[in-house]
Design a protein around this motif. Structure first.
Motif, PDB file in Angstrom:
ATOM      1  N   VAL A  76       0.819  -1.209   0.000  1.00 42.49           N
ATOM      2  CA  VAL A  76       0.000   0.000   0.000  1.00 42.49           C
ATOM      3  C   VAL A  76       0.856   1.263   0.000  1.00 42.49           C
ATOM      4  O   VAL A  76       0.490   2.275  -0.627  1.00 42.49           O
ATOM      5  CB  VAL A  76      -0.967  -0.012   1.201  1.00 42.49           C
ATOM      6  CG1 VAL A  76      -0.212   0.037   2.519  1.00 42.49           C
ATOM      7  CG2 VAL A  76      -1.966   1.124   1.121  1.00 42.49           C
ATOM      8  N   SER A  77       2.002   1.240   0.680  1.00 44.13           N
ATOM      9  CA  SER A  77       2.853   2.439   0.722  1.00 44.13           C
ATOM     10  C   SER A  77       3.389   2.788  -0.651  1.00 44.13           C
ATOM     11  O   SER A  77       3.376   3.955  -1.064  1.00 44.13           O
ATOM     12  CB  SER A  77       4.009   2.222   1.711  1.00 44.13           C
ATOM     13  OG  SER A  77       3.540   2.145   3.029  1.00 44.13           O
ATOM     14  N   ALA A  78       3.867   1.782  -1.375  1.00 42.12           N
ATOM     15  CA  ALA A  78       4.375   2.017  -2.729  1.00 42.12           C
ATOM     16  C   ALA A  78       3.265   2.516  -3.648  1.00 42.12           C
ATOM     17  O   ALA A  78       3.492   3.369  -4.514  1.00 42.12           O
ATOM     18  CB  ALA A  78       4.990   0.736  -3.289  1.00 42.12           C
ATOM     19  N   ALA A  79       2.047   2.002  -3.459  1.00 38.83           N
ATOM     20  CA  ALA A  79       0.917   2.443  -4.271  1.00 38.83           C
ATOM     21  C   ALA A  79       0.588   3.909  -3.995  1.00 38.83           C
ATOM     22  O   ALA A  79       0.366   4.700  -4.921  1.00 38.83           O
ATOM     23  CB  ALA A  79      -0.295   1.555  -4.002  1.00 38.83           C
ATOM     24  N   ARG A  80       0.553   4.286  -2.736  1.00 36.09           N
ATOM     25  CA  ARG A  80       0.283   5.690  -2.407  1.00 36.09           C
ATOM     26  C   ARG A  80       1.398   6.594  -2.934  1.00 36.09           C
ATOM     27  O   ARG A  80       1.131   7.697  -3.419  1.00 36.09           O
ATOM     28  CB  ARG A  80       0.147   5.850  -0.900  1.00 36.09           C
ATOM     29  CG  ARG A  80      -1.138   5.275  -0.329  1.00 36.09           C
ATOM     30  CD  ARG A  80      -1.126   5.302   1.172  1.00 36.09           C
ATOM     31  NE  ARG A  80      -2.376   4.808   1.759  1.00 36.09           N
ATOM     32  CZ  ARG A  80      -2.496   4.293   2.959  1.00 36.09           C
ATOM     33  NH1 ARG A  80      -1.406   4.192   3.733  1.00 36.09           N
ATOM     34  NH2 ARG A  80      -3.655   3.870   3.427  1.00 36.09           N
ATOM     35  N   ASN A  81       2.637   6.136  -2.843  1.00 37.66           N
ATOM     36  CA  ASN A  81       3.758   6.931  -3.352  1.00 37.66           C
ATOM     37  C   ASN A  81       3.645   7.159  -4.846  1.00 37.66           C
ATOM     38  O   ASN A  81       3.962   8.246  -5.346  1.00 37.66           O
ATOM     39  CB  ASN A  81       5.084   6.241  -3.027  1.00 37.66           C
ATOM     40  CG  ASN A  81       5.410   6.266  -1.543  1.00 37.66           C
ATOM     41  OD1 ASN A  81       4.848   7.060  -0.789  1.00 37.66           O
ATOM     42  ND2 ASN A  81       6.318   5.409  -1.120  1.00 37.66           N
ATOM     43  N   ALA A  82       3.197   6.140  -5.582  1.00 36.14           N
ATOM     44  CA  ALA A  82       3.009   6.290  -7.034  1.00 36.14           C
ATOM     45  C   ALA A  82       1.983   7.373  -7.322  1.00 36.14           C
ATOM     46  O   ALA A  82       2.130   8.153  -8.275  1.00 36.14           O
ATOM     47  CB  ALA A  82       2.581   4.955  -7.641  1.00 36.14           C
ATOM     48  N   GLY A  83       0.951   7.435  -6.493  1.00 38.45           N
ATOM     49  CA  GLY A  83      -0.059   8.474  -6.661  1.00 38.45           C
ATOM     50  C   GLY A  83       0.467   9.854  -6.341  1.00 38.45           C
ATOM     51  O   GLY A  83       0.170  10.830  -7.038  1.00 38.45           O
ATOM     52  N   ILE A  84       1.260   9.958  -5.276  1.00 38.54           N
ATOM     53  CA  ILE A  84       1.841  11.252  -4.896  1.00 38.54           C
ATOM     54  C   ILE A  84       2.679  11.814  -6.035  1.00 38.54           C
ATOM     55  O   ILE A  84       2.652  13.017  -6.324  1.00 38.54           O
ATOM     56  CB  ILE A  84       2.692  11.105  -3.616  1.00 38.54           C
ATOM     57  CG1 ILE A  84       1.819  10.754  -2.414  1.00 38.54           C
ATOM     58  CG2 ILE A  84       3.482  12.385  -3.334  1.00 38.54           C
ATOM     59  CD1 ILE A  84       2.601  10.386  -1.159  1.00 38.54           C
TER      60      ILE A  84
END
Length: 329
Positions: A76-84
């Motif tokens: 989930v952290s990597a996914a949120r980072n991709a969005g940021i």
């Protein structure tokens, strides 16, 4: 190609949604955002290698205001980072793919932040189980608060708003990313660092976010190695404070105490595992002197820590007697 005089309007809010095998709930989540009363926003759907129909659901919404990113399963952290990284709005926020928003959530938070010239606005939330909704209310914080006071409250776990409960000024936190080494409480650790990047914050004491408790989710499972990664947080916080010369080191001493109690409750509610219990016993012994001598640690946490330093099973037995009336390994 733009026509003469045509302007590209910056979105007011980017809603970043990490998606992993939430096909059962994803339409409700996305529709709740598409129906927002605010006029100009973007949705960033990050599919994190789903194996159900989540990616297909994401793609059916894809348009100029709905961005779809697909990546191999990275958490989930990597996914949120991709969005940021692709967000281009004035403010950013996060919504989990199995949750949803009240239709006036973004408008109310954005307007309140702008009215007070604030860098962020946080709201309250609902918790939803399969059969009922109950409101979980934040403490009675002042509506306008400086970030340094909120950072202290965060370090003492008096401010439990997750990264999903606020809109953050993107320019202030654009270089602040989730720590991919953490598999639990990663949003608490992110929020801590994000708050240190902000100045003025407003609290809108209304519930706009619906948090769904999914039976069988990671937060409801037995204690495991992934959940133990949160024990990395104290060292990470201390390194961050020292690197940025921030004067919260004394406040940060409480973090291991909270984490220990958090993990003990998970241990008590799941299958008792000797390997994980040994880790908790060791941590309890490490913080025991601070806990017993500190005026900032509640009496019940002193007792819990002492129990764990003797045997985590002792805590589990006491926990089940108090809350469930029995204990079974």
């Amino acid at each position: 190609m733009l026509l003469r005089g045509e302007l590209i309007m910056q979105p007011l809010v980017s809603v970043i949604i990490p998606v992993y095998n939430v096909g059962k709930y994803l339409d409700e989540c996305i529709e709740s955002i598409l129906s927002q009363t605010i006029s100009n926003f973007e949705i960033i759907l990050v599919d994190d290698g789903s194996t159900d129909d989540s990616l297909n659901i994401c793609n059916k919404y894809k348009n100029k205001n709905v961005i779809v990113i697909h990546q191999e399963n990275s958490g989930v952290s990597a996914a949120r980072n991709a969005g940021i990284k692709v967000a281009k709005s004035e403010f950013i926020t996060f919504v989990d793919g199995d949750d949803w928003l009240e239709k006036n959530a973004l408008e109310n938070m954005y307007d309140f932040a702008k009215k007070n010239n604030a860098d962020a606005c946080f709201c309250d939330r609902y918790f939803k189980n399969e059969d009922k909704i109950c409101r979980a209310v934040n403490e009675n914080f002042p509506q306008i608060i400086k970030s340094d006071l909120l950072v202290k409250k965060q370090l003492h776990y008096d401010f439990l708003a997750s990264s999903c409960l606020g809109i953050l000024k993107r320019e202030k936190v654009k270089d602040c990313f989730f720590d991919t080494e953490l598999s639990t409480l990663e949003d608490w650790e992110y929020n801590f660092r994000a708050l240190t990047c902000l100045d003025k914050i407003v609290i809108l004491n209304k519930p706009f976010y619906h948090y769904r408790t999914v039976i069988g989710s990671a937060s409801k499972s037995s204690l495991n190695e992934k959940q133990l990664t949160c024990l990395l947080i104290p060292e990470k916080v201390n390194r961050y404070l020292e690197k940025n010369k921030l004067n919260y080191l004394e406040d940060a001493k409480y973090i291991p105490v909270f984490l220990l109690n958090h993990l003990l409750v998970i241990l008590a509610n799941g299958e008792y595992k000797k390997s994980e219990s040994k880790v908790l016993k060791k941590k309890a012994k490490e913080v025991l002197l601070y806990v017993l001598c500190s005026n900032n640690v509640p009496k019940r946490q002193k007792i819990y820590t002492l129990m764990c330093s003797i045997s985590p099973k002792l805590f589990c037995i006491a926990y089940h007697i108090k809350y469930k009336g029995n204990y079974h390994e």
